[in-house]
Design a protein around this motif. Structure first.
Motif: not given
Lengths: 377, 426
Positions: A1-29
């Protein structure tokens, strides 16, 4: 029943912020633990190549400056008590032109306040935190998608302008789980520093007509690098107030302000014929979106403007606000920080505030504010 | 000819100042060691010691008062070139402000050299004493105020520094600099000097004035460097939640689950949210608990909705699931007239009594109260889940299959499934 290509997850803003920053090139926290940035720290430990506990927030910023000057992009996160300790070192990094992102998760103040209660009380602190009144770019996510986009924008803007950048968020944004289709997230490009090339003369703060100087790391084999926190000339030599040094300091103001169109982010949900706009940012934006929905379904034509670039104030925001007779400014504080930032201490009847502390502002309170603002005073 | 790291500019120091001699020793040591100036990074502090910055031909970074060591640590941890020499220069004032940084550098034993040029005075600001002044060093205006200075060599040694040395300024201290710069790990040299503007008048008086003698100490320790990990995506590890059934819910349902620390309240909230998503709903969940997370209440606020959820706050919930007194005490004031309360039997037995723990603020009583022996069904860690399963079975907002599906994703899924089955059967 899940739409094609959809990846539904349950997550928080912290996870998105860190992942996006890592992809943007953050090397140290580099962090000193404080609520409510706990989940940012936890995510960074898994994701960022170097993740360190500093013994205090001053050290966190100094280590960050050291990483940045050697070519590694650093991120730290704190709440007001820790941010207050960082301010002198943020000034240093601003003056040295060292890119880095400071995530400031707001909570109820003053002082230590309430660590696990959200708030929006730090905007004017950011406006005034650089001695001399210079702005550093401040981004503010209003929902999970923004956590991703604004995190990436923070890193890119910091690299492009060679300046510290603040990502302003709130306990409610970084510690609430929500469902999200992550297949719709935009691709994040890695931010690459503009590096000085060639064997010609290199001055650490020589810009050759540009606004930000090209970068070379400390310790490189080709050219001497002179980073300086004190008023300095283009070579990086301390000067009291020579014209060259003062010109360099003025450039720090200009480089941030003149490029504002490159990093102006907002959502403008305009209703035809609306005379009223709700203006807000951060966690209050979600309540405002709900309020706008219910007002419109009740036949009330109202617009919504969500600021995601808070500082320096984008001129575009004033242009958009000019179209409205009533501006309802919604923020989780009782002092009206955004109102004061935009309209000063003497506000006319056009501006109306919806404010409170201790709990998130509700959609009902915002809708009531919209009704109240139109009543003759 | 060996290169020095000093240019031809005149030293900016007062006649007789020890900083001039110390800086020349630094340059001589670098030249003697045949180190290229671009292989040296000097991190300078605020104060007279930092005035050498413009005279240096190596890489320089001139920062804040007291923070040179912390800044130097960041550079060392960021650089991928261990052969580069990093030297931090501080006076006694900077070393006092930044004492924590000094200890931290020694504890980590990062490969850098700190030179503290201790002239026992704040020379730029009027001759005040510092944390490194000696008991014999008197401010003219306050001769009675002297307290012993820190023995920073002992502090750094005890914190783990690879090499520490104290010496008194003389014509040449370069041998000590070379020793420090050749040591792997954190090295500290304290050079006791004289400020010609304040205090002593003769360098010969230094020995009699200082609280501490010359010393050299060593620790044999591993050199510190931060671990660099590859890092794994925070999204790739998230298992997508497939929609496998439909929920009849039409609108928004606000649920509070309340209990005590250690009763898996947050897990129950996550499970309920995941069940909602499995049935095609939007879900949000936030936790509330004391800073001391191992004791007291634990509350999970869950919203399920047919439409996307923007506002994530709950005032008076539609459903309140309460399984312990801690939880009840925390959320009782939020029971509204429309709230359905699902309570553990022990709390529920007092329902209807007056005053009882479930008396709402308006004294009219919640419109609906359901009780069950959820602790017996689920045990202390499964009571909240048992109450949720019992409630779902009763009212059908969500198919129970959605909860079972959500449980199957959990590492303790089998145990959860048993609890759900028992709750449904009960």
């Amino acid at each position: 029943m899940t739409a094609d290509g959809e990846r539904m997850v349950f997550l928080d803003g912290s996870r998105l912020i860190i992942e996006a920053m890592a992809r943007a090139g953050v090397g140290a926290y580099i962090g000193y633990p404080i609520t409510p940035v706990n989940w940012l720290f936890a995510g960074a430990k898994q994701r960022i190549p170097i993740a360190l506990e500093a013994p205090d927030e001053i050290t966190a910023l100094q280590w960050s400056a050291g990483f940045s000057s050697s070519g590694v992009f650093p991120v730290t996160a704190s709440a007001f008590p820790g941010f207050a300790l960082m301010i002198e070192s943020i000034n240093m990094s601003f003056m040295m032109e060292l890119p880095m992102v400071i995530i400031l998760a707001q909570r109820l103040g003053p002082s230590t306040g309430s660590a696990t209660t959200g708030g929006q009380g730090d905007l004017l602190l950011l406006r005034g935190c650089i001695s001399g009144g210079y702005s550093i770019p401040v981004f503010c996510p209003s929902n999970l998608n923004d956590c991703w986009d604004m995190a990436a924008a923070s890193v890119h803007t910091s690299v492009n302008l060679r300046t510290p950048v603040v990502l302003l968020t709130s306990k409610e944004m970084v510690m609430t789980n929500q469902n999200m289709n992550i297949s719709s997230l935009r691709e994040v490009q890695r931010a690459e520093r503009h590096v000085f090339e060639g064997n010609g003369e290199y001055k650490t703060y020589g810009v050759n007509g540009n606004l930000a100087p090209p970068f070379l790391p400390l310790g490189n084999d080709l050219h001497q690098v002179r980073l300086n926190s004190s008023t300095h000339d283009m070579e990086g030599i301390t000067q009291k107030n020579s014209p060259e040094a003062l010109g360099n300091t003025e450039r720090l103001k200009n480089k941030i302000e003149q490029r504002i169109d490159d990093y102006t982010f907002y959502d403008h949900d305009r209703a035809e014929d609306a005379d009223t706009v709700i203006l807000t940012y951060g966690i209050s934006a979600e309540a405002a979106r709900e309020a706008v929905g219910s007002l419109r379904s009740g036949g009330d034509s109202v617009s919504l403007l969500v600021m995601k670039t808070l500082l320096p104030v984008p001129p575009r925001i004033y242009e958009l606000l000019d179209a409205y007779e009533h501006i309802v400014v919604v923020e989780e504080n009782i002092s009206g920080l955004l109102r004061e930032l935009l309209f000063g201490n003497r506000q006319d009847g056009r501006v109306f505030g919806v404010n409170k502390i201790g709990n998130m502002i509700t959609p009902q309170e915002i809708a009531e504010g919209v009704r109240q603002c139109r009543k003759p005073s | 000819m060996q290169e020095t790291i000093l240019n031809d500019l005149k030293m900016p120091y007062c006649p007789g100042c020890g900083h001039t001699v110390a800086n020349k020793s630094m340059s001589k040591a670098i030249a003697d060691m045949d180190v290229d100036p671009l292989d040296v990074i000097v991190v300078s502090d605020i104060g007279c010691t930092g005035l050498v910055d413009p005279l240096l031909t190596c890489h320089t970074i001139h920062g804040l008062h007291g923070r040179a060591v912390a800044l130097a640590m960041g550079i060392r941890m960021g650089l991928e070139h261990p052969e580069k020499k990093i030297i931090a220069l501080q006076g006694d004032g900077g070393a006092t402000i930044g004492l924590q940084h000094l200890l931290e550098a020694a504890r980590h034993n990062l490969d850098l050299t700190l030179v503290v040029q201790n002239n026992m005075v704040y020379g730029m600001t009027g001759g005040q004493t510092s944390g490194l002044s000696s008991t014999e060093f008197k401010e003219p205006e306050r001769p009675e105020s002297a307290v012993p200075g820190y023995d920073i060599c002992a502090l750094a040694h005890n914190a783990g520094a690879a090499y520490t040395a104290r010496t008194f300024i003389g014509k040449d201290t370069s041998e000590l600099w070379k020793e420090a710069l050749s040591t792997s790990g954190f090295s500290l040299i304290e050079i006791v000097e004289m400020c010609p503007a304040y205090g002593l008048r003769k360098v010969q008086e230094l020995h009699d004035t200082a609280d501490y003698e010359s010393v050299v100490t060593r620790n044999s320790r591993a050199v510190g460097m931060p671990h660099r990990a590859t890092g794994r995506s925070l999204l790739d590890g998230l298992k997508p939640i497939e929609r496998t059934c439909d929920a009849p819910l039409d609108g928004r349902l606000e649920i509070i689950v309340a209990g005590s620390a250690g009763e898996a309240i947050q897990s129950a909230g996550d499970l309920l949210s995941t069940a909602g998503i499995t049935a095609g709903l939007s879900a949000t969940k936030k936790g509330d608990y004391p800073i001391t997370i191992g004791t007291g209440f634990s509350v999970a606020e869950v919203i399920l909705s047919r439409d996307p959820i923007h506002y994530t706050g709950i005032d008076c919930p539609d459903i309140m699931i309460v399984i312990s007194q801690d939880g009840l005490d925390k959320v009782q004031s939020r029971i509204g007239g429309h709230t359905l309360v699902i309570a553990d039997e022990k709390l529920g037995t007092e329902l209807g009594g007056s005053p009882g723990p479930l008396d709402p603020p308006d004294q009219s009583g919640p419109s609906n109260v359901v009780t069950g022996d959820f602790r017996k069904t689920g045990g202390p860690k499964g009571a909240a889940l048992a109450a949720i399963a019992h409630w779902l079975q009763d009212n059908g907002f969500l198919p129970i299959e959605a909860l079972i599906e959500a449980a199957s994703r959990h590492k303790h899924g089998d145990k959860m499934k048993v609890i759900i089955d028992k709750a449904v059967a009960a």
